[in-house]
Write an enzyme that holds these catalytic residues in place. Structure first.
Site, PDB file in Angstrom:
ATOM      1  N   HIS A   1      21.936 152.633  34.740  1.00  0.00           N
ATOM      2  CA  HIS A   1      22.384 154.012  34.915  1.00  0.00           C
ATOM      3  C   HIS A   1      21.531 154.728  35.948  1.00  0.00           C
ATOM      4  O   HIS A   1      20.320 154.519  36.005  1.00  0.00           O
ATOM      5  CB  HIS A   1      22.325 154.760  33.575  1.00  0.00           C
ATOM      6  CG  HIS A   1      23.286 154.227  32.560  1.00  0.00           C
ATOM      7  ND1 HIS A   1      24.604 154.612  32.523  1.00  0.00           N
ATOM      8  CD2 HIS A   1      23.132 153.313  31.578  1.00  0.00           C
ATOM      9  CE1 HIS A   1      25.211 153.966  31.541  1.00  0.00           C
ATOM     10  NE2 HIS A   1      24.348 153.166  30.952  1.00  0.00           N
TER      11      HIS A   1
ATOM     12  N   SER B   1      18.610 150.038  31.173  1.00  0.00           N
ATOM     13  CA  SER B   1      18.174 150.571  32.471  1.00  0.00           C
ATOM     14  C   SER B   1      16.694 150.928  32.425  1.00  0.00           C
ATOM     15  O   SER B   1      15.963 150.762  33.396  1.00  0.00           O
ATOM     16  CB  SER B   1      18.949 151.841  32.816  1.00  0.00           C
ATOM     17  OG  SER B   1      20.300 151.724  32.469  1.00  0.00           O
TER      18      SER B   1
ATOM     19  N   CYS C   1      34.815 125.920  35.013  1.00  0.00           N
ATOM     20  CA  CYS C   1      35.228 127.292  35.333  1.00  0.00           C
ATOM     21  C   CYS C   1      34.153 128.004  36.151  1.00  0.00           C
ATOM     22  O   CYS C   1      34.452 128.706  37.100  1.00  0.00           O
ATOM     23  CB  CYS C   1      35.496 128.074  34.061  1.00  0.00           C
ATOM     24  SG  CYS C   1      36.762 127.367  33.018  1.00  0.00           S
TER      25      CYS C   1
ATOM     26  N   THR D   1      21.184 143.663  20.447  1.00  0.00           N
ATOM     27  CA  THR D   1      21.798 144.664  21.308  1.00  0.00           C
ATOM     28  C   THR D   1      21.718 144.273  22.792  1.00  0.00           C
ATOM     29  O   THR D   1      22.633 144.542  23.558  1.00  0.00           O
ATOM     30  CB  THR D   1      21.084 146.016  21.076  1.00  0.00           C
ATOM     31  OG1 THR D   1      21.195 146.336  19.692  1.00  0.00           O
ATOM     32  CG2 THR D   1      21.712 147.125  21.896  1.00  0.00           C
TER      33      THR D   1
ATOM     34  N   VAL E   1      10.569 139.020  10.124  1.00  0.00           N
ATOM     35  CA  VAL E   1       9.531 139.784   9.428  1.00  0.00           C
ATOM     36  C   VAL E   1      10.125 140.339   8.129  1.00  0.00           C
ATOM     37  O   VAL E   1      11.184 140.966   8.149  1.00  0.00           O
ATOM     38  CB  VAL E   1       9.019 140.934  10.316  1.00  0.00           C
ATOM     39  CG1 VAL E   1       8.067 141.839   9.538  1.00  0.00           C
ATOM     40  CG2 VAL E   1       8.341 140.367  11.558  1.00  0.00           C
TER      41      VAL E   1
END
Lengths: 486, 449
Positions: free
Chosen positions: A53, A345, A405, A44, A176
């Site tokens: 935030h 955050s 780039c 994530t 795990v």
């Protein structure tokens, strides 16, 4: 099977696990972090909005509210200490309806209660004066000047690296499979090794429920909520300066348009609960939706400038709050679960909060030799002419451009490979240096980076992977299969 | 370092430009190349078919490049290998400042009277196509796969699907087959191929590889490595048609979905780009809107044939040499002098022909663009060549050219396709003789008229 004993084992090297490990390392403890993937920041933590935030979203008196506001306040100092990209660019919540003011006012009040400073409600014209690209449909807005943006990889990698420098052992490619309570601690089985620890920190993201349920009768259920994003060329990053949210409505919830710390423009995420906890695939519908809803915020969304799209999974838990703390029926087993937004955050505060919980129950002595500061990889693209000359004078490989780039040099890539918790994969190099993150999306530099990785890690290019086992780039030699069949 | 002409890129365009500039009298020419060797992408194009126009024989890519590299060596034109240009700026005295880096010299500036842009192009990546699905290993641009197979001798995969029927994709379908892979399909979004007819015949038809026109990839399966792709047919708006999905198991997806001129340096310098080509607008001299900066090859517009690149680049080189002569007042610039130490580094600000109002070339009705896009009448060659591409497949039509509003040419064309670059020539006298010529328009029309 050898057994490795630690005071604390942290499961998951995402941003939460890494933040906890670093805080715990401030005391005299033997700490290990176990990570299923081949690198830190692989779940994530790598695929989210990269937003710090301000803290007006969460319901007052929740952990989300408290840790978000604290984390956001810590971010600037931490970004200097650990040398990662962070910018306080301000957040704006826009309303397309006149009566949206009431909802904005609610957010304003909630923010005030949460301790968010400097909130302002603006009219459509006032907010357009601030952000001229905002749609003429915008009738009113909430402006939060303390909102910010952060490089999610930068934050996660910096925390993990600094933990490693301070003696935390990271075990990558270590999944795990079983946790068992034993007298005074936990036996943690992975495919290759066995670990034992007095304290376990469960920071396993969308899989935190599986681990929790191995030791606790109080079941946890985490749903993977997929968010799809489109990322646009740096040419478009200047479209808006602030992060633009929309008031939650029937048509859309949470799709933002924001600049990234590196100057791209990001649009997303969608929100879709899915059954597959590995389902990080984008979908035609999801991407279309992200663009459609996002487009409403601004006058013109530069959709032709998309350079890539991606999806991330938020660990959604029914209580709508972070699940942080010692499991009631499993002494020494600390959950850091349900870390959906604003998990990034809050991460710096989560580290401190969890370390304090553990210290209260399992005290350890202070240590004098903790190294708090970390120096990141030099960045030629952002360096001044003088800095560039200095870097090259010190090391000629900084004059050899590998990724055109993003102007990433061999020197930066070598640094990424050879530093603590160094990169071993193409994606690892990419997240540490930005090689391959530009408009050609590694078309030009991937073979060169693979070659450097192979050379430095003393491997054949055929063994180098994109993101760990099973993701090799090559499959044998020319005509190999043919000679066998002739 | 001070130069007359700096050429950015040592591929076919840069090489031909350098030779022509030298022949036209330029003294200090420097080629800056990011790779170890000259030759550019030709070095990995080991198939034949190069040079039919230039040498009247069929050469491989490396053979074609070698003919130019040998001449460049014979002419002792220097080149800087493994050097990347990071910026081009305009200096105070009319010079250009080219900032570059390499391991040997570090970060340095080259002062030059003229610059020739010859950086080539790059392949459109997956991201730009926004193909949904997972993001595993096993997705390559056709050119990257070509590099692995032809330079490294390594196979990127065994079971291949190719999206896009551009020439590199077609060539790679054949190459992968010859090296032992199974190419299961080539899908093309458009109802026609973007490649040359000869490549479709020689690379697909001859090997029984199906070309699925009006098809695209709608999903990519595989978390770590590609396990398969889903193809679907698209409607006239290029949207996938529900119910036409077909899953094809494969370990590799090659993308050959178009080439993009590499104009980051040009944009930073303030060069105007033509949205139809993504390359600079140029005049008859292959000069951009910035005086003294020329462009040729695939950075200008994407070509099908290297022969045309060489031809165009030679013209650019010749014009750049003429520019240097005029700008520097016919005296060579001081070689190797540091900036500010050579008084005669100052260039003439006014180049005579740039004062002239040029004739505008207009691409209309079916013509996507023309190169050049303006003509200075005082500078056109004895025969002025105009290259262009059409925007769709046309059968039994007429190419019409108008001088102002007067039709001056009507050419019957049996087939015109976007994948094949077209050209038309005019004699200098014909253009010069037309009274008050302001505009030349190219159109595709149904009637001979």
């Amino acid at each position: 099977m050898d057994r490795l004993e630690y005071d604390v084992v942290v499961i998951g090297a995402g941003v939460s696990g890494s933040a906890v490990a670093r805080e715990l390392a401030k005391k005299t403890r033997r700490i290990a972090v176990l990570e299923r993937e081949s690198d830190v920041c692989e779940g994530t933590s790598k695929a989210n909005s990269g937003i710090v935030h301000a803290g007006f979203d969460a319901q007052p008196d929740t952990l989300k509210a408290k840790l978000n506001v604290q984390g956001a306040k810590m971010m600037k100092t931490l970004s200097k200490e650990l040398d990662f990209s962070y910018k306080q660019n301000g957040s704006i919540v826009v309303s397309f309806e006149e009566d949206g003011r009431e909802q904005l006012q609610e957010l304003y009040e909630r923010g005030r209660q949460n301790g968010v400073e400097g909130l302002q409600i603006l009219s459509g014209d006032e907010v357009r004066a601030l952000e001229p690209a905002l749609s003429d449909e915008v009738k009113a807005a909430l402006y939060a000047k303390t909102g910010g943006i952060v490089c999610p990889f930068g934050l996660n990698i910096a925390l993990a690296e600094n933990a490693a420098v301070n003696g935390v052992d990271f075990y990558l490619n270590t999944e795990v499979v079983k946790i068992e309570r034993e007298q005074g601690g936990y036996r943690i089985l992975t495919r290759e090794r066995e670990f034992w620890a007095k304290v376990v920190v469960n920071a396993a993201g969308v899989h935190a429920d599986t681990l929790h349920n191995m030791v606790s009768g109080r079941r946890l259920h985490i749903t993977a909520r997929r968010g799809e994003y489109c990322l646009m060329d740096k040419k478009t990053g200047g479209l808006v300066g602030s992060t633009i949210f929309q008031l939650p409505s029937a048509n859309g919830k949470g799709i933002l348009v924001t600049p990234t710390v590196h100057g791209n423009l990001l649009v997303g995420p969608t929100a879709e609960n899915i059954g597959d906890k590995e389902g990080v695939n984008t979908t035609a519908d999801g991407l279309a939706r992200a663009l459609l809803v996002g487009a409403r915020s601004v006058k013109e969304l530069p959709v032709r400038q998309i350079i890539t799209s991606f999806a991330g999974l938020r660990a959604h838990e029914e209580s709508e709050d972070f699940i942080i703390g010692e499991a009631e029926d499993a002494e020494g087993f600390f959950d850091v679960a349900g870390m959906a937004s604003p998990g990034l955050s809050a991460a710096p505060a989560v580290g401190v909060y969890v370390a304090n919980l553990i210290q209260a129950r399992f005290p350890a002595a202070d240590r004098a030799d903790f190294i708090a500061a970390r120096k990141g990889i030099p960045c030629m693209a952002e360096a001044s002419r003088e800095e560039r000359k200095r870097l090259i004078a010190e090391n000629r490989t900084y004059a050899n451009v590998v990724c055109r780039c993003e102007l990433v040099t061999e020197g930066e890539i070598l640094n990424a490979i050879h530093r603590p918790l160094g990169a071993t994969t193409l994606d690892g190099v990419k997240r540490r240096t930005r090689a391959g993150m530009g408009r050609c999306q590694s078309g030009f530099c991937a073979p060169k980076v693979v070659e450097i990785l192979a050379r430095e890690l003393h491997k054949d290019i055929g063994e180098i992977t994109k993101s760990g086992a099973g993701s090799t780039f090559l499959n044998g030699y020319n005509k190999e299969t043919m000679s066998a069949s002739i | 370092m001070r130069q007359d002409i700096v050429i950015i890129g040592g591929g076919p365009a840069g090489l031909a430009a350098a030779l022509a500039a030298k022949e036209a009298g330029a003294k200090q020419i420097l080629i800056v190349e990011r790779d170890k060797e000259l030759g550019g992408i030709l070095n990995q194009c080991i198939h034949n078919g190069f040079g039919l126009h230039t040498f009247q024989e069929e050469l491989t890519g490396p053979e074609y490049a070698a003919r130019y590299i040998e001449k460049v060596e014979r002419e002792k034109i220097p080149f800087l290998p493994e050097t990347i240009v990071i910026d081009i700026g305009e200096g105070e005295n009319g010079e250009k400042e080219v900032t570059a880096m390499n391991k040997e010299r570090g970060l340095f500036v080259i002062y030059t009277a003229a610059v020739i842009l010859a950086m080539g192009c790059r392949e459109r990546p997956r991201g730009a196509l926004n193909i949904p699905g997972f993001r595993p290993a096993g997705i390559y641009s056709a050119g990257t796969a070509q590099r692995y197979v032809n330079i490294e001798g390594r196979m990127p995969g065994r079971e291949i699907v190719i999206l896009g029927s551009g020439d590199i994709g077609l060539i790679m379908a054949r190459r992968m087959t010859l090296e032992g892979a199974k190419v299961k399909a080539v899908a093309e979004l458009m109802p026609y191929s973007g490649g040359l007819k000869r490549n479709i015949v020689q690379c697909l038809d001859d090997f029984g590889i199906p070309l699925k026109l009006s098809h695209t990839v709608v999903d990519i399966k595989g978390k770590k490595r590609v396990e398969g792709v889903t193809l679907a047919q698209v409607d006239e708006n290029k949207k996938p048609i529900a119910g036409t999905e077909e899953f094809i198991a494969c370990d590799t997806l090659l993308l050959s979905c178009g080439l993009l001129p590499e104009n980051e340096l040009s944009l930073n310098l303030g060069i105007s780009l033509n949205p139809a080509t993504s390359g600079p607008y140029v005049n008859e001299s292959f000069e951009t809107n910035i005086s003294g900066v020329f462009a040729c090859g695939n950075v200008l517009h994407v070509h099908d044939l290297v022969d045309y690149v060489s031809e165009e680049a030679a013209a650019a080189g010749k014009h750049a040499a003429a520019y240097v002569k005029e700008a520097a007042g016919n005296r060579p610039l001081e070689p190797e002098a540091e900036k500010g130490t050579a008084a005669d580094g100052t260039l003439k600000k006014t180049i005579s022909y740039r004062e002239e109002t040029p004739v505008v070339l207009e691409a209309a009705a079916g013509v996507r663009y023309t190169v050049p896009s303006t003509l200075h009448l005082s500078r056109i060659e004895d025969v002025q060549l105009i290259r262009f591409r059409v925007d769709d497949v046309y059968r039994d039509v007429f190419l019409k050219v108008y001088f102002n509003d007067t039709p001056v040419l009507s050419q019957k064309k049996r087939v015109l396709a976007p994948g094949e670059m077209e050209q038309v020539r005019f004699k200098k006298e014909q253009i010069a003789a037309f009274p008050r010529l302001e505009k030349i328009t190219l159109r595709i029309e149904k009637e001979a008229g």
